[in-house]
Design a protein around this motif. Structure first.
Motif, PDB file in Angstrom:
ATOM      1  N   GLU A 182     -35.008  62.230  71.839  1.00 40.95           N
ATOM      2  CA  GLU A 182     -32.690  62.234  72.516  1.00 40.95           C
ATOM      3  C   GLU A 182     -32.587  63.719  71.129  1.00 40.95           C
ATOM      4  O   GLU A 182     -31.695  63.478  71.184  1.00 40.95           O
ATOM      5  CB  GLU A 182     -32.499  60.935  71.407  1.00 40.95           C
ATOM      6  CG  GLU A 182     -33.092  59.764  71.606  1.00 40.95           C
ATOM      7  CD  GLU A 182     -31.902  59.779  73.451  1.00 40.95           C
ATOM      8  OE1 GLU A 182     -30.983  61.021  73.691  1.00 40.95           O
ATOM      9  OE2 GLU A 182     -32.554  58.756  74.420  1.00 40.95           O
ATOM     10  N   GLY A 183     -33.809  64.503  70.740  1.00 41.81           N
ATOM     11  CA  GLY A 183     -33.206  65.162  69.824  1.00 41.81           C
ATOM     12  C   GLY A 183     -32.893  64.699  68.515  1.00 41.81           C
ATOM     13  O   GLY A 183     -33.230  63.714  67.822  1.00 41.81           O
ATOM     14  N   LEU A 184     -32.351  65.530  68.269  1.00 42.08           N
ATOM     15  CA  LEU A 184     -31.603  65.568  66.425  1.00 42.08           C
ATOM     16  C   LEU A 184     -29.710  64.685  66.273  1.00 42.08           C
ATOM     17  O   LEU A 184     -29.077  64.940  67.089  1.00 42.08           O
ATOM     18  CB  LEU A 184     -31.741  66.655  65.195  1.00 42.08           C
ATOM     19  CG  LEU A 184     -33.910  66.987  65.899  1.00 42.08           C
ATOM     20  CD1 LEU A 184     -33.043  68.842  64.841  1.00 42.08           C
ATOM     21  CD2 LEU A 184     -34.397  66.948  64.825  1.00 42.08           C
ATOM     22  N   PRO A 185     -29.375  64.196  65.157  1.00 40.41           N
ATOM     23  CA  PRO A 185     -28.179  64.300  64.200  1.00 40.41           C
ATOM     24  C   PRO A 185     -27.483  65.802  64.510  1.00 40.41           C
ATOM     25  O   PRO A 185     -28.184  66.594  64.410  1.00 40.41           O
ATOM     26  CB  PRO A 185     -28.111  63.645  63.172  1.00 40.41           C
ATOM     27  CG  PRO A 185     -30.529  62.891  63.232  1.00 40.41           C
ATOM     28  CD  PRO A 185     -30.324  63.807  63.999  1.00 40.41           C
ATOM     29  N   LEU A 186     -26.269  65.339  65.156  1.00 46.41           N
ATOM     30  CA  LEU A 186     -25.585  66.242  65.165  1.00 46.41           C
ATOM     31  C   LEU A 186     -25.170  67.095  64.173  1.00 46.41           C
ATOM     32  O   LEU A 186     -24.312  66.725  63.143  1.00 46.41           O
ATOM     33  CB  LEU A 186     -24.541  66.090  66.226  1.00 46.41           C
ATOM     34  CG  LEU A 186     -24.849  65.757  67.893  1.00 46.41           C
ATOM     35  CD1 LEU A 186     -23.668  64.993  68.638  1.00 46.41           C
ATOM     36  CD2 LEU A 186     -25.264  67.398  68.438  1.00 46.41           C
ATOM     37  N   ALA A 187     -25.447  68.271  63.280  1.00 43.86           N
ATOM     38  CA  ALA A 187     -25.471  68.577  62.398  1.00 43.86           C
ATOM     39  C   ALA A 187     -23.460  69.051  62.215  1.00 43.86           C
ATOM     40  O   ALA A 187     -22.757  69.340  60.733  1.00 43.86           O
ATOM     41  CB  ALA A 187     -25.643  70.325  61.445  1.00 43.86           C
ATOM     42  N   ALA A 188     -22.865  69.584  63.513  1.00 45.33           N
ATOM     43  CA  ALA A 188     -21.828  69.940  63.573  1.00 45.33           C
ATOM     44  C   ALA A 188     -20.626  68.676  62.772  1.00 45.33           C
ATOM     45  O   ALA A 188     -19.159  68.786  62.293  1.00 45.33           O
ATOM     46  CB  ALA A 188     -20.997  70.245  64.820  1.00 45.33           C
ATOM     47  N   TYR A 189     -21.433  68.089  62.884  1.00 45.95           N
ATOM     48  CA  TYR A 189     -20.052  66.676  62.229  1.00 45.95           C
ATOM     49  C   TYR A 189     -20.316  66.089  60.751  1.00 45.95           C
ATOM     50  O   TYR A 189     -19.566  65.746  60.628  1.00 45.95           O
ATOM     51  CB  TYR A 189     -21.272  64.972  63.430  1.00 45.95           C
ATOM     52  CG  TYR A 189     -20.904  64.538  64.110  1.00 45.95           C
ATOM     53  CD1 TYR A 189     -20.738  65.583  65.213  1.00 45.95           C
ATOM     54  CD2 TYR A 189     -20.778  63.117  64.128  1.00 45.95           C
ATOM     55  CE1 TYR A 189     -20.845  64.840  67.109  1.00 45.95           C
ATOM     56  CE2 TYR A 189     -20.093  63.354  65.388  1.00 45.95           C
ATOM     57  CZ  TYR A 189     -20.333  63.474  66.647  1.00 45.95           C
ATOM     58  OH  TYR A 189     -20.160  62.756  67.944  1.00 45.95           O
ATOM     59  N   PHE A 190     -21.235  66.959  60.372  1.00 45.00           N
ATOM     60  CA  PHE A 190     -21.257  67.452  58.852  1.00 45.00           C
ATOM     61  C   PHE A 190     -21.161  65.575  58.087  1.00 45.00           C
ATOM     62  O   PHE A 190     -22.190  65.763  56.897  1.00 45.00           O
ATOM     63  CB  PHE A 190     -20.244  68.306  58.011  1.00 45.00           C
ATOM     64  CG  PHE A 190     -20.334  68.613  57.056  1.00 45.00           C
ATOM     65  CD1 PHE A 190     -20.892  70.029  56.421  1.00 45.00           C
ATOM     66  CD2 PHE A 190     -19.139  68.278  56.007  1.00 45.00           C
ATOM     67  CE1 PHE A 190     -20.655  70.189  55.346  1.00 45.00           C
ATOM     68  CE2 PHE A 190     -19.039  68.607  54.624  1.00 45.00           C
ATOM     69  CZ  PHE A 190     -20.230  69.649  54.300  1.00 45.00           C
ATOM     70  N   LEU A 191     -20.357  65.543  58.026  1.00 45.25           N
ATOM     71  CA  LEU A 191     -19.965  63.918  57.886  1.00 45.25           C
ATOM     72  C   LEU A 191     -19.092  62.551  57.832  1.00 45.25           C
ATOM     73  O   LEU A 191     -18.079  63.107  58.728  1.00 45.25           O
ATOM     74  CB  LEU A 191     -19.587  63.882  55.733  1.00 45.25           C
ATOM     75  CG  LEU A 191     -19.283  62.909  54.896  1.00 45.25           C
ATOM     76  CD1 LEU A 191     -20.620  62.861  54.517  1.00 45.25           C
ATOM     77  CD2 LEU A 191     -18.334  63.397  53.783  1.00 45.25           C
ATOM     78  N   ASN A 236     -12.649  64.207  59.111  1.00 42.58           N
ATOM     79  CA  ASN A 236     -14.237  64.620  59.829  1.00 42.58           C
ATOM     80  C   ASN A 236     -14.376  63.003  60.310  1.00 42.58           C
ATOM     81  O   ASN A 236     -14.551  63.320  61.781  1.00 42.58           O
ATOM     82  CB  ASN A 236     -15.350  64.669  58.852  1.00 42.58           C
ATOM     83  CG  ASN A 236     -15.035  65.460  58.041  1.00 42.58           C
ATOM     84  OD1 ASN A 236     -13.833  65.781  57.501  1.00 42.58           O
ATOM     85  ND2 ASN A 236     -16.219  66.171  57.760  1.00 42.58           N
ATOM     86  N   GLU A 237     -13.520  61.779  60.017  1.00 39.13           N
ATOM     87  CA  GLU A 237     -13.482  61.064  60.979  1.00 39.13           C
ATOM     88  C   GLU A 237     -12.815  60.618  62.501  1.00 39.13           C
ATOM     89  O   GLU A 237     -13.360  60.127  63.253  1.00 39.13           O
ATOM     90  CB  GLU A 237     -13.002  59.578  60.441  1.00 39.13           C
ATOM     91  CG  GLU A 237     -13.395  58.192  61.422  1.00 39.13           C
ATOM     92  CD  GLU A 237     -12.169  57.252  60.264  1.00 39.13           C
ATOM     93  OE1 GLU A 237     -12.407  56.307  61.298  1.00 39.13           O
ATOM     94  OE2 GLU A 237     -12.017  57.252  59.489  1.00 39.13           O
ATOM     95  N   VAL A 238     -11.626  61.490  62.251  1.00 38.38           N
ATOM     96  CA  VAL A 238     -11.194  61.652  63.843  1.00 38.38           C
ATOM     97  C   VAL A 238     -11.457  62.243  64.799  1.00 38.38           C
ATOM     98  O   VAL A 238     -12.293  62.199  65.592  1.00 38.38           O
ATOM     99  CB  VAL A 238      -9.907  61.495  62.994  1.00 38.38           C
ATOM    100  CG1 VAL A 238      -8.830  62.475  64.694  1.00 38.38           C
ATOM    101  CG2 VAL A 238      -8.991  60.681  62.669  1.00 38.38           C
ATOM    102  N   GLN A 289      -7.135  68.881  66.538  1.00 40.27           N
ATOM    103  CA  GLN A 289      -7.565  69.560  66.894  1.00 40.27           C
ATOM    104  C   GLN A 289      -8.654  70.429  67.029  1.00 40.27           C
ATOM    105  O   GLN A 289      -9.358  71.256  67.900  1.00 40.27           O
ATOM    106  CB  GLN A 289      -6.641  70.645  65.425  1.00 40.27           C
ATOM    107  CG  GLN A 289      -4.680  70.535  66.316  1.00 40.27           C
ATOM    108  CD  GLN A 289      -3.841  70.899  64.973  1.00 40.27           C
ATOM    109  OE1 GLN A 289      -4.816  71.879  63.676  1.00 40.27           O
ATOM    110  NE2 GLN A 289      -3.084  70.946  65.538  1.00 40.27           N
ATOM    111  N   GLN A 290      -9.453  69.844  65.810  1.00 37.75           N
ATOM    112  CA  GLN A 290     -11.242  70.118  66.287  1.00 37.75           C
ATOM    113  C   GLN A 290     -11.667  69.747  66.748  1.00 37.75           C
ATOM    114  O   GLN A 290     -13.063  70.645  67.509  1.00 37.75           O
ATOM    115  CB  GLN A 290     -12.056  70.147  64.592  1.00 37.75           C
ATOM    116  CG  GLN A 290     -11.013  71.482  63.029  1.00 37.75           C
ATOM    117  CD  GLN A 290     -11.813  70.497  62.175  1.00 37.75           C
ATOM    118  OE1 GLN A 290     -12.241  69.027  61.932  1.00 37.75           O
ATOM    119  NE2 GLN A 290     -10.894  71.102  61.141  1.00 37.75           N
TER     120      GLN A 290
END
Length: 624
Positions: A182-191, A236-238, A289-290
């Motif tokens: 599956e690979g790794l957690p997605l770092a772009a999520y940050f938190l 971040n949550e949205v 938007q992000q």
């Protein structure tokens, strides 16, 4: 403590730390005091500005401290740590947690006990997280698994565990085979929601267990869960929830609707009860938007960090963009996964390999001669061993080709004669016993391997257990080619399609011998021995991929479509589908769907079967 070769049950703890030096000391002390010892402890310092680096560096039990050049959040920290543990430290199990987590002395041993007692192979086991007063922490309570069969639920309950669908990153033990797949957690999520997205991927088609006997203390500043007012983190949550629902393959469509509906209701409640409603709404709009742009690949985020090579090697499929192993293209057009694998080896690291073939009395001597030549003298990368199983007595014309096999192939050929014709599954298992190398390439007695086949596939096996390719069909003359049968290339797509049909072209596959043996070998699947083996390997977490380009010419022949149908083949199909259901590889709905689709196909007249096969194939997997 230096990097070592992998051994069974090699457990590496990963701690992600950021500006909590005192809590990190408590965490590391607790890891040192585990009743089951760890093989390594890796601390990922997320660019802390306090004394975190000094604490980790000078703590005696810490095997390695990696300080990142910037704070990558929990998502990035765990992506870096898991990649380092799996790739550099050769972990078979990775135990991850934040620096504010303090495991009780038996936390790890209880996870391992549950893993050993469960009659299967859980991909993930989660601890019970409590707050400083001993109350179970609502922030870290795993989501239970809905609609699970009573049999699988009973297996979990029998060992005092609960089957789960997702979990937080506060003390979970992950099987490295699932990471490779599956690979790794997605770092772009940050938190925020990075753990939800990643564990949903890990557990979509695998077992996860919540083990209440394994207890850790999560020393957050406040007691509460994500329903509290998140403030600026609402952005971040949205963003991350929208990313997960739109891009991630971790959730089934119905789950996206259910979780999505629940999320909308919670957001509406937050906005309706917030004292600073306008601010919270602005955070939500910023997150939306992000989310309009897909997340930045994890490999890019870590390109300038000390773990860049580790992340490249492990992040083969980042959960959003199924990679294709694509050849013959400039690097700018090649898939991330293929480029990463190529970057991870050098020419002198190409492993030795065997070629496994089987022939029986019904084979055409001329076809066998062409096949032997194609895997021997014609190959750019020559095999180190060729094993040819003679499945029972053969007529003189075929026996003469077998006697000359070494001359035809241009190298020694180990012929394994069987006294009686035992069928392909038994023949391949016997041949596998005589293969002296870990990497084994399959080849049929009437097909032709293209000269580049082994030069392409063998180096890629460094990080894989099962690798196939597309193939191109021909009738009698290989100079007049027909359609090319291409199959899914990414691990995710392969696992998904495997629930409906065989995701590999058997004459093209290269296998890792130990992975085949661990799955039980070829035998026991009637005339669908390849599909049955591949399903069991995937079910056990094998690392899989397909090369998009055709590397084998496949001889169709006049009887090919006739062999795919009939009463006997329908019975075999029914047996296979029952077997897939019995091991939990397919759900009851998938079993019923397969019966409705595949049984009628088997019972069609041969001409109708050919028309249907080619018509559907042109839409789904054939290309000219």
């Amino acid at each position: 403590m230096g990097a070592q070769m992998p051994t069974p049950e090699r457990i590496v703890a990963v701690v992600v730390a950021y500006n909590r030096a005192q809590l990190l000391t408590e965490n590391l002390t607790a890891l040192t005091n585990q009743t089951h010892p760890l093989d390594a402890i890796v601390v990922i310092n997320n660019a802390s500005t306090d004394t975190t680096e000094q604490v980790a560096t000078h703590f005696p039990a810490v095997s390695e401290t990696i300080t990142l050049p910037r704070n990558t959040g929990g998502a990035g920290g765990f992506a870096a740590g898991i990649a380092r543990a799996v790739h550099h430290w050769n972990a078979s199990l990775v135990w991850i947690m934040d620096d504010d987590t303090v495991p009780t002395p038996t936390a790890l041993s209880e996870l391992l006990r549950a893993r050993e007692q469960y009659p299967g192979q859980p991909a993930l086991l989660a601890s019970k997280a409590v707050w400083i007063d001993g109350t179970e922490h609502p922030m870290n309570r795993p989501r239970s698994r809905p609609l699970l069969s009573a049999r699988l639920a009973a297996h979990a309950h029998a060992i005092n565990a609960l089957p789960i669908r997702t979990a937080s990153f506060v003390s979970i033990l992950i099987d490295a085979r699932a990471v490779h797949a599956e690979g790794l957690p997605l770092a772009a999520y940050f938190l925020w929601n990075d753990d939800f997205e990643y564990t949903s991927r890990l557990l979509k088609n695998r077992i996860g267990l919540y083990v209440p006997a394994s207890v850790v203390v999560h020393k957050t500043a406040k007691f509460g869960n994500s329903t509290a007012n998140p403030g600026p983190r609402f952005t971040n949550e949205v963003r991350n929830k929208l990313w997960a629902f739109r891009y991630s393959h971790g959730l089934y469509p119905v789950e996206k609707w259910l979780y999505g509906g629940k999320t909308v209701l919670r957001w509406a409640h937050l906005l309706g009860t917030a004292t600073e409603r306008r601010k919270l709404f602005s955070y939500a709009m910023k997150g939306a938007q992000q989310a309009a742009q897909p997340p930045t690949p994890t490999t890019e985020i870590f390109a300038d960090t000390p773990v860049a090579a580790d992340v490249r090697a492990v992040a083969a499929d980042e959960g959003h963009y199924p990679p294709s192993l694509t050849l013959g293209l400039p690097p700018s057009q090649s898939s991330i996964a293929f480029q990463n694998i190529l970057d991870a080896y050098t020419a002198d690291e190409v492993p030795p390999f065997s070629v496994l073939m089987s022939t029986y009395d019904g084979d055409n001597p001329d076809f066998l001669r062409s096949s032997l030549k194609s895997v021997g003298t014609a190959q750019q990368l020559k095999p180190d061993q060729i094993v040819l199983v003679q499945d029972g007595p053969v007529r003189p014309e075929l026996a003469a080709v077998i006697e000359q096999a070494a001359v035809i192939a241009g190298q020694p050929v180990d012929v394994v004669p069987l006294e009686h014709n035992s069928g392909l599954a038994v023949a391949l298992d016997r041949g596998l016993e005589h293969c002296t190398h870990e990497i084994v390439a399959r080849a049929d007695a009437d097909d032709i391997s293209l000269p580049t086949r082994f030069a392409v596939q063998i180096p890629l096996m460094k990080h894989l257990d099962l690798l196939g390719s597309a193939l191109t069909e021909f009738d009698q003359d290989p100079q007049h080619l027909g359609l090319t049968r291409a199959l899914p290339t990414s691990a995710y797509a392969i696992r998904s399609i495997a629930r409906l049909r065989d995701p590999f072209n058997h004459p093209t596959v290269v296998l890792r011998k130990t992975a085949v043996l661990a799955a039980g070998g070829y035998s026991g699947g009637a005339t669908m021995e390849d599909y049955w083996l591949f399903a069991r390997m995937i079910h056990r977490g094998a690392r899989v991929a397909n090369v998009r380009e055709p590397l084998v010419l496949y001889r169709v022949g006049a009887g090919a479509y006739k062999r795919r149908g009939g009463i006997a083949m329908a019975r075999t199909e029914l047996q296979l589908q029952r077997s897939l259901r019995s091991i939990g590889f397919t759900t009851m709905w998938q079993f019923l769907r397969n019966m409705a689709v595949r049984l009628p196909y088997r019972l069609l007249p041969a001409k109708a079967r050919r028309v249907l096969y080619q018509s559907v194939g042109k839409l789904l997997w054939f290309r000219r």
